[in-house]
Design a protein around this motif. Structure first.
Motif, short mmCIF file in Angstrom:
data_model
loop_
_atom_site.label_atom_id
_atom_site.label_comp_id
_atom_site.label_asym_id
_atom_site.label_seq_id
_atom_site.Cartn_x
_atom_site.Cartn_y
_atom_site.Cartn_z
N ARG A 113 29.25 8.83 68.95
CA ARG A 113 29.01 10.36 68.86
C ARG A 113 28.12 10.52 67.82
O ARG A 113 28.46 9.75 66.53
N GLN A 114 27.27 11.24 67.99
CA GLN A 114 26.16 11.53 66.72
C GLN A 114 26.72 12.83 65.86
O GLN A 114 27.67 13.47 66.17
N ILE A 115 26.57 12.28 64.65
CA ILE A 115 27.03 13.07 63.55
C ILE A 115 25.92 14.42 63.20
O ILE A 115 24.86 14.09 63.03
N TYR A 116 26.48 15.62 63.15
CA TYR A 116 25.81 16.80 62.73
C TYR A 116 25.08 16.52 61.40
O TYR A 116 25.69 15.98 60.44
N GLU A 117 24.03 16.78 61.06
CA GLU A 117 23.06 17.03 59.87
C GLU A 117 23.40 18.22 59.34
O GLU A 117 23.72 19.05 59.95
N VAL A 118 23.41 18.32 58.09
CA VAL A 118 23.72 19.61 57.54
C VAL A 118 22.53 20.84 57.99
O VAL A 118 23.21 21.81 58.24
N GLU A 119 21.48 20.37 58.10
CA GLU A 119 20.80 21.60 58.57
C GLU A 119 20.99 21.76 60.06
O GLU A 119 20.42 23.05 60.51
N ASP A 120 21.68 21.14 60.75
CA ASP A 120 21.87 21.54 62.22
C ASP A 120 23.07 22.41 62.10
O ASP A 120 22.97 23.40 63.18
N LEU A 121 23.90 22.73 61.19
CA LEU A 121 24.97 23.57 61.03
C LEU A 121 24.78 24.64 60.05
O LEU A 121 25.38 25.95 60.27
N MET A 122 23.83 24.64 59.32
CA MET A 122 23.82 25.70 58.34
C MET A 122 22.29 25.97 58.23
O MET A 122 21.28 25.37 58.29
N ASN A 123 22.20 27.34 58.35
CA ASN A 123 20.86 27.95 58.50
C ASN A 123 20.33 29.03 57.31
O ASN A 123 19.24 29.33 57.58
N THR A 124 21.14 29.05 56.57
CA THR A 124 20.86 30.05 55.30
C THR A 124 20.54 29.10 54.23
O THR A 124 20.98 28.15 54.09
N PRO A 125 19.43 29.52 53.41
CA PRO A 125 19.21 28.64 52.03
C PRO A 125 20.38 28.39 51.05
O PRO A 125 20.42 27.57 50.39
N GLU A 126 21.07 29.72 51.02
CA GLU A 126 22.38 29.51 50.17
C GLU A 126 23.48 28.67 50.65
O GLU A 126 23.96 27.93 49.82
N SER A 127 23.67 28.66 51.81
CA SER A 127 24.50 27.52 52.23
C SER A 127 23.99 26.07 52.05
O SER A 127 24.52 25.11 51.80
N LEU A 128 22.79 25.93 52.42
CA LEU A 128 22.15 24.58 52.08
C LEU A 128 22.38 24.09 50.84
O LEU A 128 22.35 23.05 50.38
N GLU A 129 21.93 25.07 49.77
CA GLU A 129 21.81 24.77 48.45
C GLU A 129 23.37 24.48 48.15
O GLU A 129 23.64 23.56 47.16
N LYS A 130 24.48 25.05 48.59
CA LYS A 130 25.59 24.59 48.15
C LYS A 130 26.03 23.45 48.45
O LYS A 130 26.63 22.69 47.80
N GLU A 131 25.62 23.12 49.81
CA GLU A 131 26.10 21.94 50.23
C GLU A 131 25.21 20.74 49.64
O GLU A 131 26.03 19.62 49.19
N ALA A 132 24.01 20.99 49.02
CA ALA A 132 23.49 19.94 48.27
C ALA A 132 24.15 19.66 47.10
O ALA A 132 24.00 18.52 46.52
N ALA A 133 24.62 20.54 46.46
CA ALA A 133 25.10 20.62 45.27
C ALA A 133 26.44 20.00 45.32
O ALA A 133 26.74 18.93 44.55
N LEU A 134 27.30 20.23 46.40
CA LEU A 134 28.37 19.37 46.49
C LEU A 134 28.25 18.07 46.74
O LEU A 134 29.01 16.93 46.36
N ARG A 135 27.28 17.51 47.56
CA ARG A 135 26.91 16.20 47.79
C ARG A 135 26.51 15.57 46.44
O ARG A 135 26.71 14.47 46.36
N LYS A 136 25.77 16.30 45.81
CA LYS A 136 25.25 15.57 44.63
C LYS A 136 26.69 15.46 43.73
O LYS A 136 26.69 14.37 43.05
N GLN A 137 27.43 16.39 43.88
CA GLN A 137 28.76 16.19 42.54
C GLN A 137 29.36 14.89 43.06
O GLN A 137 30.03 14.11 42.32
N VAL A 138 29.61 14.66 44.65
CA VAL A 138 30.33 13.51 45.27
C VAL A 138 29.80 12.30 44.58
O VAL A 138 30.43 11.30 44.25
N GLU A 139 28.27 12.18 44.78
CA GLU A 139 27.52 11.17 44.40
C GLU A 139 27.71 10.88 42.95
O GLU A 139 28.06 9.63 42.46
N GLU A 140 27.67 11.71 42.00
CA GLU A 140 27.81 11.62 40.49
C GLU A 140 29.16 11.07 40.56
O GLU A 140 29.60 10.29 39.36
#
Length: 144
Positions: A113-140
């Motif tokens: 099964r292919q995994i959705y990429e964030v951009e496939d599910l979220m289409n607002t800049p605000e949602s994409l920014e929140k998701e990017a911040a969460l992923r950065k926090q996880v990496e940190e």
């Protein structure tokens, strides 16, 4: 493109039967090949559903329902997974075809099964920014 190779459960895996050393060796060799190719993100087996918990939402907006395992129909269960990052669907299929029979008894079944990429599910800049911040926090947190 990320894909999950979903290893379907069998009656043996649901009964907690451990893989043979031969199968462990074959899977380790396969995982080494994935690592050398630079496509492996994760690979693990799952314990039987008898130790699992299922959370369902029977009513819209309602309270979640918790059900302890085991769950019916081994063929509907998942015994393990491999997560890969490849260039194409065809490459994912090639890797899936190379996986050893995950149960070693001719009962193996792998669902790709292919995994959705964030951009496939979220289409607002605000949602994409929140998701990017969460992923950065996880990496940190991983690096801490």
């Amino acid at each position: 493109m990320r894909f999950m190779l979903i290893v379907k459960a069998t009656t043996d895996s649901e009964a907690g039967v451990k893989p043979s050393q031969e199968l462990i060796d074959a899977m380790q060799k396969y995982n080494e090949e994935l690592v050398k190719a630079g496509v492996l993100l994760a690979a693990d087996g799952l314990m039987p559903s008898s130790g699992g918990i299922r959370i369902s939402y029977p009513e819209p907006g309602g309270k979640p329902k918790v059900t302890d395992g085991p769950f019916a129909e081994a063929k509907e269960m998942i015994a393990g997974f491999t997560l890969i990052d490849v260039k194409s669907r065809e490459e994912a299929i090639q890797w899936a075809m190379r996986m050893p029979d995950p149960h070693g008894f001719g009962q193996g079944e792998i669902e790709l099964r292919q995994i959705y990429e964030v951009e496939d599910l979220m289409n607002t800049p605000e949602s994409l920014e929140k998701e990017a911040a969460l992923r950065k926090q996880v990496e940190e947190q991983k690096q801490a």
